[in-house]
Motif scaffolding. Sequence first.
Motif, PDB file in Angstrom:
ATOM      1  N   GLU A  29      38.766  71.105  84.705  1.00 61.07           N
ATOM      2  CA  GLU A  29      39.686  71.977  85.429  1.00 61.07           C
ATOM      3  C   GLU A  29      40.976  72.081  84.618  1.00 61.07           C
ATOM      4  N   ALA A  30      41.537  73.278  84.543  1.00 62.00           N
ATOM      5  CA  ALA A  30      42.651  73.549  83.628  1.00 62.00           C
ATOM      6  C   ALA A  30      43.838  72.616  83.830  1.00 62.00           C
ATOM      7  N   GLU A  31      44.114  72.224  85.069  1.00 62.27           N
ATOM      8  CA  GLU A  31      45.295  71.394  85.323  1.00 62.27           C
ATOM      9  C   GLU A  31      45.133  69.960  84.834  1.00 62.27           C
ATOM     10  N   HIS A  32      43.928  69.581  84.442  1.00 62.03           N
ATOM     11  CA  HIS A  32      43.681  68.206  83.989  1.00 62.03           C
ATOM     12  C   HIS A  32      43.742  68.090  82.467  1.00 62.03           C
ATOM     13  N   TYR A  33      44.806  68.589  81.905  1.00 64.14           N
ATOM     14  CA  TYR A  33      45.038  68.484  80.466  1.00 64.14           C
ATOM     15  C   TYR A  33      45.535  67.071  80.132  1.00 64.14           C
ATOM     16  N   ALA A  34      45.398  66.696  78.869  1.00 68.26           N
ATOM     17  CA  ALA A  34      45.896  65.387  78.416  1.00 68.26           C
ATOM     18  C   ALA A  34      47.374  65.449  78.082  1.00 68.26           C
ATOM     19  N   GLU A  35      47.785  66.556  77.448  1.00 69.62           N
ATOM     20  CA  GLU A  35      49.191  66.743  77.076  1.00 69.62           C
ATOM     21  C   GLU A  35      49.548  68.215  77.205  1.00 69.62           C
ATOM     22  N   LYS A  62      56.601  77.544  78.570  1.00 70.42           N
ATOM     23  CA  LYS A  62      55.789  76.395  78.958  1.00 70.42           C
ATOM     24  C   LYS A  62      54.695  76.844  79.919  1.00 70.42           C
ATOM     25  N   PHE A  63      53.648  76.024  80.007  1.00 71.18           N
ATOM     26  CA  PHE A  63      52.582  76.251  80.982  1.00 71.18           C
ATOM     27  C   PHE A  63      52.983  75.625  82.316  1.00 71.18           C
ATOM     28  N   THR A 104      55.634  87.376  74.380  1.00 76.56           N
ATOM     29  CA  THR A 104      54.654  87.234  73.301  1.00 76.56           C
ATOM     30  C   THR A 104      55.150  86.149  72.357  1.00 76.56           C
ATOM     31  N   PHE A 105      54.312  85.128  72.126  1.00 78.03           N
ATOM     32  CA  PHE A 105      54.715  83.987  71.312  1.00 78.03           C
ATOM     33  C   PHE A 105      54.139  84.122  69.906  1.00 78.03           C
ATOM     34  N   ALA A 106      54.940  83.728  68.918  1.00 77.36           N
ATOM     35  CA  ALA A 106      54.478  83.744  67.533  1.00 77.36           C
ATOM     36  C   ALA A 106      53.416  82.668  67.334  1.00 77.36           C
ATOM     37  N   GLU A 107      52.606  82.836  66.304  1.00 74.20           N
ATOM     38  CA  GLU A 107      51.524  81.898  66.022  1.00 74.20           C
ATOM     39  C   GLU A 107      52.065  80.480  65.851  1.00 74.20           C
ATOM     40  N   ASN A 108      51.433  79.543  66.576  1.00 71.84           N
ATOM     41  CA  ASN A 108      51.762  78.109  66.541  1.00 71.84           C
ATOM     42  C   ASN A 108      53.135  77.774  67.116  1.00 71.84           C
ATOM     43  N   GLU A 109      53.810  78.737  67.753  1.00 67.79           N
ATOM     44  CA  GLU A 109      55.136  78.461  68.320  1.00 67.79           C
ATOM     45  C   GLU A 109      55.149  78.495  69.844  1.00 67.79           C
ATOM     46  N   GLY A 110      54.094  78.973  70.474  1.00 67.09           N
ATOM     47  CA  GLY A 110      54.059  79.078  71.928  1.00 67.09           C
ATOM     48  C   GLY A 110      53.719  77.759  72.597  1.00 67.09           C
ATOM     49  N   PRO A 111      53.807  77.686  73.921  1.00 63.28           N
ATOM     50  CA  PRO A 111      53.442  76.478  74.661  1.00 63.28           C
ATOM     51  C   PRO A 111      51.953  76.170  74.498  1.00 63.28           C
ATOM     52  N   LYS A 112      51.617  74.883  74.619  1.00 66.15           N
ATOM     53  CA  LYS A 112      50.248  74.443  74.350  1.00 66.15           C
ATOM     54  C   LYS A 112      49.752  73.503  75.446  1.00 66.15           C
ATOM     55  N   LEU A 113      48.439  73.530  75.644  1.00 68.87           N
ATOM     56  CA  LEU A 113      47.734  72.553  76.467  1.00 68.87           C
ATOM     57  C   LEU A 113      46.718  71.851  75.582  1.00 68.87           C
ATOM     58  N   ILE A 114      46.673  70.528  75.660  1.00 71.32           N
ATOM     59  CA  ILE A 114      45.761  69.751  74.824  1.00 71.32           C
ATOM     60  C   ILE A 114      44.766  69.018  75.722  1.00 71.32           C
ATOM     61  N   TYR A 115      43.483  69.179  75.423  1.00 67.52           N
ATOM     62  CA  TYR A 115      42.406  68.554  76.191  1.00 67.52           C
ATOM     63  C   TYR A 115      41.640  67.588  75.288  1.00 67.52           C
ATOM     64  N   ARG A 116      41.332  66.397  75.825  1.00 74.28           N
ATOM     65  CA  ARG A 116      40.577  65.395  75.078  1.00 74.28           C
ATOM     66  C   ARG A 116      39.148  65.331  75.620  1.00 74.28           C
ATOM     67  N   ILE A 117      38.190  65.276  74.692  1.00 70.84           N
ATOM     68  CA  ILE A 117      36.794  65.190  75.099  1.00 70.84           C
ATOM     69  C   ILE A 117      36.062  64.171  74.236  1.00 70.84           C
ATOM     70  N   GLN A 129      43.049  72.304  71.528  1.00 71.76           N
ATOM     71  CA  GLN A 129      44.398  72.784  71.829  1.00 71.76           C
ATOM     72  C   GLN A 129      44.350  74.276  72.175  1.00 71.76           C
ATOM     73  N   ILE A 130      44.907  74.595  73.338  1.00 70.11           N
ATOM     74  CA  ILE A 130      44.980  75.978  73.797  1.00 70.11           C
ATOM     75  C   ILE A 130      46.439  76.417  73.755  1.00 70.11           C
ATOM     76  N   GLN A 131      46.716  77.528  73.081  1.00 71.63           N
ATOM     77  CA  GLN A 131      48.095  77.999  72.925  1.00 71.63           C
ATOM     78  C   GLN A 131      48.263  79.390  73.528  1.00 71.63           C
ATOM     79  N   ALA A 132      49.371  79.587  74.245  1.00 75.82           N
ATOM     80  CA  ALA A 132      49.695  80.914  74.769  1.00 75.82           C
ATOM     81  C   ALA A 132      50.150  81.811  73.625  1.00 75.82           C
ATOM     82  N   VAL A 133      49.688  83.063  73.624  1.00 75.00           N
ATOM     83  CA  VAL A 133      50.099  84.039  72.608  1.00 75.00           C
ATOM     84  C   VAL A 133      50.614  85.308  73.276  1.00 75.00           C
ATOM     85  N   LYS A 134      49.737  86.033  73.968  1.00 73.01           N
ATOM     86  CA  LYS A 134      50.109  87.303  74.595  1.00 73.01           C
ATOM     87  C   LYS A 134      50.227  87.152  76.109  1.00 73.01           C
ATOM     88  N   PRO A 135      51.035  87.999  76.775  1.00 73.19           N
ATOM     89  CA  PRO A 135      51.176  87.943  78.233  1.00 73.19           C
ATOM     90  C   PRO A 135      49.839  88.165  78.941  1.00 73.19           C
TER      91      PRO A 135
END
Length: 461
Positions: A294-300, A308-309, A330-343, A425-431
Amino acid sequence: EHQAKQKLETIMKGYTRLSHNRKAEAMAPETYHPVHYCEAERMLKQVKELERCLAALEVQIPNELFPAFFELVYYPAKGSLNVQKLNLLAGMNHYYAKQGAVIANDYANELKKCIEADNRLTKQLNALLGGKWNGMGASEHIGFRNWNEEECQYPVRMYVEPANKARILSYVKGDGEVVTAGGDWTGKKLVLKQFLRPDTDNGTVVILNGGREPVEYEIQCDNPGIFFDKKSGRLETRDEITVSIDKNSMGENKTFVIHYRGGNIHCEIPVRQQLPEKLKEMTFVETDGIIAIEAEHYAEAESGDGGKFEKIPEYGKTLSGMKAYPCDRTFAENEGPKLIYRIYVEEEGNYRILLYTAPANPLNQWDRVEFGLSVNGRETRQIPLIPEHYISGEPSCQEWCEMVLNQIRIVECKDYLRQGENEIQIQAVKPGFLLEKLVIVKAEKKLPESYLGPEESYYIY
């Protein structure tokens, strides 16, 4: 009065949430899978709980307020829930009929009752306040095949003619990959894959009568570490056998047999190897080649470029949604907010990564909705959510039509995972990007058919 308000809140939130997942008129018997992940069973339980709550609230409404209650609450809620139930029952009727299980006939009869209940509800609306709303419920509202009522139809009711000989059909609850009567020639075997999940010590086998008469059965097992809620019984139509294990006392032979006079149903319990001791918190563990998060269960979560997310509780089809803010940035590449999931996966290799996202449209017809994806620190890829020739609001655009009906957009990516721990790692880019669920599947693994997707996997906490 306080209890009545609580019931009202439960009903309004409950039935509108179900309607969000799938509009009542667009429901079909095949929408929710009747067996996989117990999907239809879980939805049917929710519907029945809301119906009971609605019935309890109905008797608390004073006579002078009843017309307003019926018009604003009871009619839309009861009508919607009944149509949901009607289709869920139809799906189970069709599934069991195709297996030759006589309980299909019970579901067919319950389906008929739902159709009758729908007609009664419409007549009740027509008669309210001396016919004030007469005719307002006359439009068709079940089984749409098009954008309107043209060619709509009630679900087909299937009936089973029982076998003359004793027959027990069986499958693993929540799985349904194999259905067997325990015959020697077909040689099918049930595998209780629930036990591959690290936090699970019990599973369930469903048994169904396919014959004319009740059937006696008994369970044969010589493993001291396998336990059953019943060792024998008399099967009328449907029953469940709950199996539990003690891993410390299990012998080598991790099997048992459900014996009856028509066959022997062979069952196997797989037990996974111990997990590494020092897995990090919020690490999700693969079971049978699948991980669901589930999306809200990110590690970081990392902020970036003033964004931010944030979690939107109860958004979407399962738990919640994670949306990037500001929502028009609209966020530039590698500069937007991120969600990190561990598997954690058992084997290295190619995997499919499925992102269940909100059915967003671009801010304008020529723009795109995109997100960034990076695995184990490798280069971030910008992934489009929307196909190149997508046209919002255009009935000839199949992608848009499916998005509206299913209330979800599923985007598939492919990547290589190493054996053991990995980070996605999931990063926001476009609205417009909102993540509801993340599913990781072995490349060669067929994901079981379902509407809501796999249930969430075990994770370290």
